[in-house]
Design a protein around this motif. Sequence first.
Motif, PDB file in Angstrom:
ATOM      1  N   LYS A  35       0.836  -1.200   0.000  1.00 22.50           N
ATOM      2  CA  LYS A  35       0.000   0.000   0.000  1.00 22.50           C
ATOM      3  C   LYS A  35       0.879   1.260   0.000  1.00 22.50           C
ATOM      4  CE  LYS A  35      -3.579   2.368   2.701  1.00 22.50           C
ATOM      5  NZ  LYS A  35      -4.417   2.336   3.927  1.00 22.50           N
ATOM      6  N   GLU A  36       1.972   1.204   0.713  1.00 20.26           N
ATOM      7  CA  GLU A  36       2.868   2.354   0.801  1.00 20.26           C
ATOM      8  C   GLU A  36       3.485   2.677  -0.566  1.00 20.26           C
ATOM      9  OE1 GLU A  36       1.910   0.902   4.580  1.00 20.26           O
ATOM     10  OE2 GLU A  36       2.859  -0.222   2.930  1.00 20.26           O
ATOM     11  N   ARG A  37       3.835   1.647  -1.328  1.00 21.31           N
ATOM     12  CA  ARG A  37       4.419   1.879  -2.654  1.00 21.31           C
ATOM     13  C   ARG A  37       3.388   2.491  -3.611  1.00 21.31           C
ATOM     14  NH1 ARG A  37       7.006  -3.710  -4.237  1.00 21.31           N
ATOM     15  NH2 ARG A  37       7.208  -2.680  -6.274  1.00 21.31           N
ATOM     16  N   LEU A  38       2.144   2.067  -3.483  1.00 20.88           N
ATOM     17  CA  LEU A  38       1.097   2.647  -4.324  1.00 20.88           C
ATOM     18  C   LEU A  38       0.881   4.113  -3.953  1.00 20.88           C
ATOM     19  CD1 LEU A  38      -1.087   2.482  -6.471  1.00 20.88           C
ATOM     20  CD2 LEU A  38      -2.608   1.424  -4.775  1.00 20.88           C
ATOM     21  N   GLU A  39       0.899   4.423  -2.680  1.00 16.86           N
ATOM     22  CA  GLU A  39       0.733   5.813  -2.247  1.00 16.86           C
ATOM     23  C   GLU A  39       1.898   6.672  -2.729  1.00 16.86           C
ATOM     24  OE1 GLU A  39       0.843   7.975   2.008  1.00 16.86           O
ATOM     25  OE2 GLU A  39      -0.955   6.726   1.661  1.00 16.86           O
ATOM     26  N   LYS A  40       3.100   6.136  -2.678  1.00 17.12           N
ATOM     27  CA  LYS A  40       4.268   6.863  -3.162  1.00 17.12           C
ATOM     28  C   LYS A  40       4.146   7.163  -4.654  1.00 17.12           C
ATOM     29  CE  LYS A  40       9.316   6.723  -3.002  1.00 17.12           C
ATOM     30  NZ  LYS A  40      10.513   5.932  -2.602  1.00 17.12           N
ATOM     31  N   LYS A  41       3.556   6.207  -5.395  1.00 20.89           N
ATOM     32  CA  LYS A  41       3.337   6.402  -6.831  1.00 20.89           C
ATOM     33  C   LYS A  41       2.327   7.521  -7.073  1.00 20.89           C
ATOM     34  CE  LYS A  41       3.788   4.882 -11.150  1.00 20.89           C
ATOM     35  NZ  LYS A  41       5.078   4.829 -11.879  1.00 20.89           N
ATOM     36  N   ILE A  42       1.294   7.595  -6.249  1.00 17.81           N
ATOM     37  CA  ILE A  42       0.286   8.659  -6.373  1.00 17.81           C
ATOM     38  C   ILE A  42       0.922  10.024  -6.154  1.00 17.81           C
ATOM     39  CG2 ILE A  42      -1.790   9.637  -5.299  1.00 17.81           C
ATOM     40  CD1 ILE A  42      -2.628   6.694  -4.709  1.00 17.81           C
ATOM     41  N   LEU A  43       1.761  10.135  -5.130  1.00 14.71           N
ATOM     42  CA  LEU A  43       2.449  11.396  -4.842  1.00 14.71           C
ATOM     43  C   LEU A  43       3.323  11.813  -6.027  1.00 14.71           C
ATOM     44  CD1 LEU A  43       3.550  10.711  -1.153  1.00 14.71           C
ATOM     45  CD2 LEU A  43       1.702  12.217  -1.903  1.00 14.71           C
ATOM     46  N   SER A  44       4.012  10.829  -6.606  1.00  7.81           N
ATOM     47  CA  SER A  44       4.909  11.109  -7.726  1.00  7.81           C
ATOM     48  C   SER A  44       4.141  11.574  -8.955  1.00  7.81           C
ATOM     49  CB  SER A  44       5.723   9.851  -8.050  1.00  7.81           C
ATOM     50  OG  SER A  44       6.495  10.032  -9.211  1.00  7.81           O
ATOM     51  N   VAL A  45       3.033  10.903  -9.258  1.00  7.10           N
ATOM     52  CA  VAL A  45       2.249  11.241 -10.451  1.00  7.10           C
ATOM     53  C   VAL A  45       1.651  12.638 -10.325  1.00  7.10           C
ATOM     54  CG1 VAL A  45       0.170  10.647 -11.744  1.00  7.10           C
ATOM     55  CG2 VAL A  45       1.765   8.855 -11.076  1.00  7.10           C
ATOM     56  N   LEU A  46       1.172  12.993  -9.127  1.00  7.21           N
ATOM     57  CA  LEU A  46       0.555  14.308  -8.922  1.00  7.21           C
ATOM     58  C   LEU A  46       1.582  15.396  -8.616  1.00  7.21           C
ATOM     59  CD1 LEU A  46      -2.623  13.459  -6.800  1.00  7.21           C
ATOM     60  CD2 LEU A  46      -2.510  14.034  -9.230  1.00  7.21           C
ATOM     61  N   ARG A  47       2.832  14.978  -8.371  1.00 13.40           N
ATOM     62  CA  ARG A  47       3.919  15.928  -8.065  1.00 13.40           C
ATOM     63  C   ARG A  47       3.595  16.737  -6.808  1.00 13.40           C
ATOM     64  NH1 ARG A  47       3.990  18.550 -14.041  1.00 13.40           N
ATOM     65  NH2 ARG A  47       3.670  16.601 -15.173  1.00 13.40           N
ATOM     66  N   ILE A  48       3.190  16.018  -5.783  1.00 13.91           N
ATOM     67  CA  ILE A  48       2.858  16.683  -4.515  1.00 13.91           C
ATOM     68  C   ILE A  48       3.627  16.042  -3.366  1.00 13.91           C
ATOM     69  CG2 ILE A  48       0.539  17.349  -5.264  1.00 13.91           C
ATOM     70  CD1 ILE A  48      -0.561  14.979  -3.669  1.00 13.91           C
ATOM     71  N   ARG A  49       3.684  16.747  -2.247  1.00 16.63           N
ATOM     72  CA  ARG A  49       4.328  16.221  -1.049  1.00 16.63           C
ATOM     73  C   ARG A  49       3.305  15.452  -0.206  1.00 16.63           C
ATOM     74  NH1 ARG A  49       5.552  21.474  -1.431  1.00 16.63           N
ATOM     75  NH2 ARG A  49       4.200  21.973   0.342  1.00 16.63           N
ATOM     76  N   GLN A  50       3.811  14.684   0.726  1.00 15.52           N
ATOM     77  CA  GLN A  50       2.953  13.850   1.568  1.00 15.52           C
ATOM     78  C   GLN A  50       1.900  14.677   2.303  1.00 15.52           C
ATOM     79  OE1 GLN A  50       3.262  10.230   2.186  1.00 15.52           O
ATOM     80  NE2 GLN A  50       1.212  10.677   2.898  1.00 15.52           N
ATOM     81  N   GLU A  51       2.294  15.862   2.799  1.00 14.91           N
ATOM     82  CA  GLU A  51       1.354  16.676   3.580  1.00 14.91           C
ATOM     83  C   GLU A  51       0.230  17.279   2.728  1.00 14.91           C
ATOM     84  OE1 GLU A  51       5.241  19.096   3.110  1.00 14.91           O
ATOM     85  OE2 GLU A  51       4.620  17.008   3.498  1.00 14.91           O
ATOM     86  N   GLN A  52       0.384  17.266   1.411  1.00 15.75           N
ATOM     87  CA  GLN A  52      -0.676  17.772   0.538  1.00 15.75           C
ATOM     88  C   GLN A  52      -1.744  16.720   0.240  1.00 15.75           C
ATOM     89  OE1 GLN A  52       2.457  19.425  -2.388  1.00 15.75           O
ATOM     90  NE2 GLN A  52       0.671  20.717  -2.753  1.00 15.75           N
ATOM     91  N   LEU A  53      -1.450  15.473   0.551  1.00 18.71           N
ATOM     92  CA  LEU A  53      -2.379  14.381   0.266  1.00 18.71           C
ATOM     93  C   LEU A  53      -3.345  14.209   1.431  1.00 18.71           C
ATOM     94  CD1 LEU A  53      -3.178  11.994  -1.602  1.00 18.71           C
ATOM     95  CD2 LEU A  53      -1.528  10.597  -0.334  1.00 18.71           C
ATOM     96  N   LYS A  54      -4.616  14.460   1.189  1.00 20.35           N
ATOM     97  CA  LYS A  54      -5.621  14.319   2.241  1.00 20.35           C
ATOM     98  C   LYS A  54      -6.135  12.885   2.340  1.00 20.35           C
ATOM     99  CE  LYS A  54      -8.748  17.638   2.381  1.00 20.35           C
ATOM    100  NZ  LYS A  54      -9.752  18.626   1.874  1.00 20.35           N
ATOM    101  N   GLU A  55      -6.544  12.322   1.212  1.00 22.27           N
ATOM    102  CA  GLU A  55      -7.128  10.972   1.216  1.00 22.27           C
ATOM    103  C   GLU A  55      -7.073  10.400  -0.198  1.00 22.27           C
ATOM    104  OE1 GLU A  55     -11.296   8.732   2.607  1.00 22.27           O
ATOM    105  OE2 GLU A  55     -11.160  10.922   2.580  1.00 22.27           O
ATOM    106  N   TRP A  56      -6.966   9.075  -0.308  1.00 22.61           N
ATOM    107  CA  TRP A  56      -7.055   8.428  -1.609  1.00 22.61           C
ATOM    108  C   TRP A  56      -7.762   7.088  -1.463  1.00 22.61           C
ATOM    109  CZ3 TRP A  56      -4.570   3.719  -2.549  1.00 22.61           C
ATOM    110  CH2 TRP A  56      -3.567   3.347  -1.647  1.00 22.61           C
TER     111      TRP A  56
END
Length: 561
Positions: A35-56
Motif C-alpha cells: 500500500k505504501e508503494r502505491l501511495e508513493k506512486k500517487i504522490l509522484s504522479v501528482l507531483r505533490i508532497r505527503q502533507e498535501q495528500l488528504k485521502e485516496w
Amino acid sequence: MVKWFFSWKGLIVHRRCIFFMIQIQQIKMEPDHTKERLEKKILSVLRIRQEQLKEWKIAKCSIDARKKPLVKLVYSVWVEVVDEKSVMKRVENEKNITLVKKQNYQFPFFENSQKETLTERPIIIGSGPAGLFCGLFLAEYGYRPLILEQGEDVDSRTHTVAVFWKEGICNPFSNVQFGEGGAGTFSDGKLNTLVNDNCGRNQKVLEILVNAGAPKEILYWNKPHIGTDVLQKVVKGIRKQIEAYGGEVRFLSQVTDLELENKEGSTKVSAVIVNEKERIPCQTVILAIGHSARDTFFMLERKSLSMSAKAFAVGVRIEHPQKQIDFAQYGMEERKMLPAADYKLTYKASNGRSVYSFCMCPGGYVVNASSEEGRLAVNGMSYSSRDGENANSAIIVSVTPEDFKEDSPLAGIAFQRQLEEAAYLAGKGKIPLQLFGDFVKNQKSEKFFHIKPNLKGDYCFANLKKVLPPAICDALEEGIVAFGKKISGFNRVDALLSGVESRTSSPVRIWRDSGMESNILGVYPCGEGAGYAGGITSAAMDGIKVAEAIAQKYAPFGRNI
C-alpha cells in the motif's frame, strides 16, 4: 454538492450526491506491491508532497497480462488533495489525470399528495438477490415487506444441500436452486455486470454486500466475486438488516396461488395463498422467483399473466487444471500474488449457433444443481479462496423458441426438462461425465487420464452426445476445438465434460410496463426469473428498481414520505 433531478411523472425527485475528485488512471504496479508503494506512486504522479495528500481510494483494479509473464496490476484511484486547483493546473497536460464527478446513489424521494397509501404489506416472492434487495430498500423506507421463500434459511439449506451431494436425496423445495439467497448462494458469487447504470445502483449493491460481510475488495476489483462460503454469511446479514428495519422473512413458505379481483375493468391481485392453505391479503406482489421456479411459472400462466418464451443457452461444464489456465493467461503456473486466472470465450459455429463460456469458476467445483426428482442439471461453484485443483466453466450454445417443440410461453421449461431427464438417465441419477476426446468419438468414457474431476455430488461415465440434440453437440465440439486456438490445450482429449448445463437463465420473460407492473395490477415481475437480469448484481439492481417503482406509486402505511 447535492444535485436534484426532476421528472414530472407523479413528481419523482432523485437526490444524487455528487462529489468532484481527482482521478488518476493507468497506475501500473507489480502484483506484490505494498500500500505504501502505491501511495508513493500517487504522490509522484501528482507531483505533490505527503502533507498535501488528504485521502485516496482505489476506484478500479484490473490485471494487464498482455506481456506475460510480466503481469501488472492496473489501478484507477480517486484522490483528495490540499489546493486541488493548483495541483490540477500543474498536471493539466497529463491525459490520465482528470477531475471527475463521483455520484453516490440515493433512493428516490417521491412527493405526491395524491399517492395511494398501502393498507397491506408488500409481499415479495423469493429471497434471491432481487427479492432481498427489493425487500431491503422497502423495509428501510417504512414499507415493512413480507418476503416469502419456499426454501430453507441458509444454514438449514446448506445442510440439506450437503446431504443431497452425499446421498443423492433431492428436496424439491430447498436445494441448490431454492432457499435463502437464491441459486447464487451455491455459485462462484460473481458480481460483475454489463448493465448500463448511471444512477449508482451498481456501486450501492456492492457497498451493501460489504456492509453485510463481503470483502472490501469487491468495491474496486475489475471482476469481483465473493465465493459461496462468504456469500452464505452475506445473505444472512442482509436478512437481519431487513428484519431490523421492520420487514419479515418467512421460510418454507411457497406461494401456491394468487387471488385476483376485477376492479374498474382491470384485474388486480388481492391475496396470495401460501402452502395451499394460508391466505395473506395484499395490494402488491413482487415476483422475484428465480429462473427455476417452474411450478410458479405454471401457476402464473393459469392466471393469464402476460409472459412469453425467451432465448437462453444450454450445454456442458468443462474442467481443466487451474495451473493450465494460469499458465495460458499469466505465462506462469505459480501465480503467487495473482488471483486464479479466468477466461471468457466466444465462437460462432458453422451451423449459426453462438458458443460461449459462461459462469467460469477458477479453482472451483462442478455441482449437482438438480431441483426436481428424475431430472439432473449441473452448475459451477467456487469458494472465496478459489484454491481448487481445477478450473471449470459452462460451455453453452444458444437456443431460441424455434428449437422448442411446443408453442407456448413455457415451452422453454419443457425443453429444459427433456434435457435434464436425459442427463439423469445417462448418469443413472448421478452427474454424467465424459472426456472430450470420447465426446468427439461419440463413445462413453471408461477411465480418467491426467485430470480428475472436482465435483459436488456423485458421477458416472456416460456419453453426453446421447443427452444433447445433434445441433448443440456439433456446435459444442466445434467451439471447444476453436477455443483450443485461443487457450492452448483447451481442447485436450482428457478435458472433462459434465452435463447438463440447462439453467443458464430464465426460459421465460414476464412482461411489465414502464412502471415495472405486469398486466395484473399490483404484480411486479422482478429479477432473473422474470427475464430482466443475468446474475447476482443485475438481479439486485432490478430489485432496487422495483422498490423505487412501488415507492413512486404508494405511500407506506398511513404516512406520506
